[in-house]
Motif scaffolding. Structure first.
Motif, short mmCIF file in Angstrom:
data_model
loop_
_atom_site.label_atom_id
_atom_site.label_comp_id
_atom_site.label_asym_id
_atom_site.label_seq_id
_atom_site.Cartn_x
_atom_site.Cartn_y
_atom_site.Cartn_z
N THR A 134 43.51 49.02 32.22
CA THR A 134 42.71 49.56 33.32
C THR A 134 41.26 49.73 32.87
O THR A 134 40.33 49.35 33.59
CB THR A 134 43.29 50.90 33.82
N PHE A 170 39.59 46.33 32.85
CA PHE A 170 39.15 45.85 34.16
C PHE A 170 37.89 46.56 34.61
O PHE A 170 36.98 45.94 35.16
CB PHE A 170 40.27 45.99 35.20
N TRP A 171 37.80 47.87 34.36
CA TRP A 171 36.58 48.60 34.74
C TRP A 171 35.40 48.15 33.89
O TRP A 171 34.27 48.09 34.38
CB TRP A 171 36.79 50.11 34.67
N VAL A 201 34.19 45.07 35.46
CA VAL A 201 33.40 45.39 36.65
C VAL A 201 31.97 45.76 36.24
O VAL A 201 30.99 45.29 36.84
CB VAL A 201 34.07 46.51 37.48
N PHE A 241 34.15 39.86 40.10
CA PHE A 241 34.22 41.26 40.47
C PHE A 241 35.42 41.51 41.39
O PHE A 241 36.18 42.46 41.18
CB PHE A 241 32.92 41.67 41.18
N LEU A 242 35.61 40.63 42.37
CA LEU A 242 36.75 40.79 43.28
C LEU A 242 38.07 40.63 42.54
O LEU A 242 39.02 41.40 42.76
CB LEU A 242 36.63 39.79 44.43
N ASN A 248 38.55 41.26 39.37
CA ASN A 248 38.70 42.42 38.50
C ASN A 248 39.14 43.65 39.28
O ASN A 248 39.97 44.43 38.80
CB ASN A 248 37.40 42.69 37.74
N LEU A 249 38.63 43.83 40.50
CA LEU A 249 39.12 44.93 41.33
C LEU A 249 40.60 44.74 41.65
O LEU A 249 41.38 45.69 41.61
CB LEU A 249 38.32 45.03 42.63
N ARG A 250 40.98 43.51 41.92
CA ARG A 250 42.40 43.21 42.15
C ARG A 250 43.21 43.57 40.91
O ARG A 250 44.29 44.16 41.00
CB ARG A 250 42.56 41.72 42.47
N VAL A 252 42.50 45.86 38.66
CA VAL A 252 42.59 47.31 38.55
C VAL A 252 43.76 47.81 39.38
O VAL A 252 44.60 48.59 38.91
CB VAL A 252 41.28 47.99 39.02
N PHE A 253 43.83 47.37 40.62
CA PHE A 253 44.86 47.89 41.52
C PHE A 253 46.24 47.33 41.22
O PHE A 253 47.24 48.06 41.31
CB PHE A 253 44.46 47.66 42.98
#
Length: 81
Positions: free
Chosen positions: A32, A35-36, A39, A65-66, A68-70, A72-73
């Motif tokens: 996690t 991934f941040w 970002v 970025f998109l 990496n947000l994916r 994270v979640f």
């Protein structure tokens, strides 16, 4: 000011490497953080790319970025490890 913005590529590169290392971890918490970090590196790369008019790099960073947000979640949904 231009020298400061030109120098952004070095911390962006370092953050990207740290992020890649963390994402490769077996620990969900470290992934996690990775991934941040990715970002954050995307934001720094965009700042540098904007200054240098590197539009393809900016487009790449927006796409990453998109992803990496994916990450994270999706990582939050993964079983603890």
């Amino acid at each position: 000011m231009n020298d400061l913005i030109d120098a952004l590529q070095w911390p962006a590169m370092a953050i990207t490497l740290v992020a890649a290392w963390l994402v490769g971890s077996l620990s969900r918490r470290k992934r996690t953080w990775g991934f941040w970090c990715f970002v954050l590196s995307n934001v720094v790369w965009v700042a540098w790319g904007w200054h240098d008019h590197a539009w393809a790099l900016i487009a790449l960073q927006v796409g990453l970025f998109l992803f990496n947000l994916r990450g994270v979640f999706k990582n939050d949904d993964a079983p603890a490890g």
